[in-house]
Design a protein around this motif. Structure first.
Motif, mmCIF file in Angstrom:
data_model
loop_
_atom_site.group_PDB
_atom_site.id
_atom_site.type_symbol
_atom_site.label_atom_id
_atom_site.label_comp_id
_atom_site.label_asym_id
_atom_site.label_seq_id
_atom_site.Cartn_x
_atom_site.Cartn_y
_atom_site.Cartn_z
ATOM 1 N N SER A 196 -0.642 -0.438 -4.396
ATOM 2 C CA SER A 196 0.744 -0.544 -4.822
ATOM 3 C C SER A 196 0.887 -1.910 -5.482
ATOM 4 O O SER A 196 0.525 -2.930 -4.901
ATOM 5 N N PHE A 197 1.390 -1.916 -6.689
ATOM 6 C CA PHE A 197 1.472 -3.174 -7.443
ATOM 7 C C PHE A 197 2.875 -3.758 -7.415
ATOM 8 O O PHE A 197 3.254 -4.514 -8.299
ATOM 9 N N LYS A 198 3.649 -3.434 -6.386
ATOM 10 C CA LYS A 198 5.017 -3.918 -6.302
ATOM 11 C C LYS A 198 5.084 -5.431 -6.122
ATOM 12 O O LYS A 198 6.020 -6.060 -6.600
ATOM 13 N N LYS A 199 4.137 -6.000 -5.422
ATOM 14 C CA LYS A 199 4.197 -7.425 -5.109
ATOM 15 C C LYS A 199 3.230 -8.264 -5.925
ATOM 16 O O LYS A 199 2.975 -9.410 -5.598
ATOM 17 N N VAL A 200 2.685 -7.686 -6.994
ATOM 18 C CA VAL A 200 1.758 -8.427 -7.840
ATOM 19 C C VAL A 200 2.534 -9.449 -8.651
ATOM 20 O O VAL A 200 3.550 -9.124 -9.274
ATOM 21 N N LYS A 201 2.074 -10.672 -8.622
ATOM 22 C CA LYS A 201 2.694 -11.729 -9.417
ATOM 23 C C LYS A 201 1.757 -12.078 -10.565
ATOM 24 O O LYS A 201 0.581 -12.335 -10.351
ATOM 25 N N TRP A 258 0.844 -1.184 0.000
ATOM 26 C CA TRP A 258 0.000 0.000 0.000
ATOM 27 C C TRP A 258 0.881 1.235 0.000
ATOM 28 O O TRP A 258 1.881 1.293 0.684
ATOM 29 N N TRP A 259 0.485 2.234 -0.752
ATOM 30 C CA TRP A 259 1.099 3.557 -0.704
ATOM 31 C C TRP A 259 0.224 4.412 0.193
ATOM 32 O O TRP A 259 -0.992 4.285 0.185
ATOM 33 N N MET A 260 0.813 5.294 0.932
ATOM 34 C CA MET A 260 0.045 6.252 1.715
ATOM 35 C C MET A 260 0.151 7.612 1.034
ATOM 36 O O MET A 260 1.229 8.175 0.933
ATOM 37 N N GLY A 261 -0.975 8.096 0.549
ATOM 38 C CA GLY A 261 -0.997 9.312 -0.254
ATOM 39 C C GLY A 261 -0.726 8.943 -1.703
ATOM 40 O O GLY A 261 0.200 8.192 -1.989
ATOM 41 N N PRO A 262 -1.555 9.394 -2.620
ATOM 42 C CA PRO A 262 -1.372 9.023 -4.026
ATOM 43 C C PRO A 262 -0.020 9.483 -4.570
ATOM 44 O O PRO A 262 0.329 10.656 -4.465
#
Length: 132
Positions: free
Chosen positions: A52-57, A1-5
């Motif tokens: 946040s799509f950092k951990k999307v597989k 998750w990001w906090m704040g766009p």
């Protein structure tokens, strides 16, 4: 998750992009742009959680679908760039309430799991609750 766009600079250009596409005078007015930038500044400094799509597989079966989607997006950017960029910005802004709701649902489930440790295996922890 990001906090704040995190996409504030791109979103700040949304009135400009929409004015290129639609040519409406009210979009170019200093008052409308000032209101948009003040609203955007408030959102950017907030603690609103966004996806946040950092951990999307990506599954191997989904690769062809994603490539087709990227191809369609690139074709749209080349044929109607201002409309496409405006739609991307509006879709991103539309995802903020959804990410807010998803985050708080996960947080509620995590808090309930903390009270009832037997169900803790089924509740994903929100990102700010995970210890490294």
């Amino acid at each position: 998750w990001w906090m704040g766009p995190p996409a504030g600079a791109a979103l700040a250009l949304t009135p400009l992009v929409l004015s290129f596409q639609f040519g409406q005078d009210w979009i170019r007015s200093p008052m409308a742009i000032a209101i948009w930038l003040i609203l955007l500044a408030g959102i950017m400094v907030s603690r609103i959680p966004t996806y946040s799509f950092k951990k999307v597989k990506i599954q191997h079966t989904d690769i062809s679908l994603i490539l087709v989607g990227v191809g369609v997006m690139m074709a749209a950017l080349f044929t109607e760039p201002w409309l496409t960029l405006g739609l991307i910005a509006l879709c991103y802004m539309g995802s903020i309430p959804l990410s807010y709701q998803t985050y708080h649902d996960q947080e509620k489930a995590w808090n309930a799991a903390q009270l009832n440790p037997q169900s803790a295996q089924n509740a994903p922890a929100p990102a700010d609750k995970i210890s490294a």
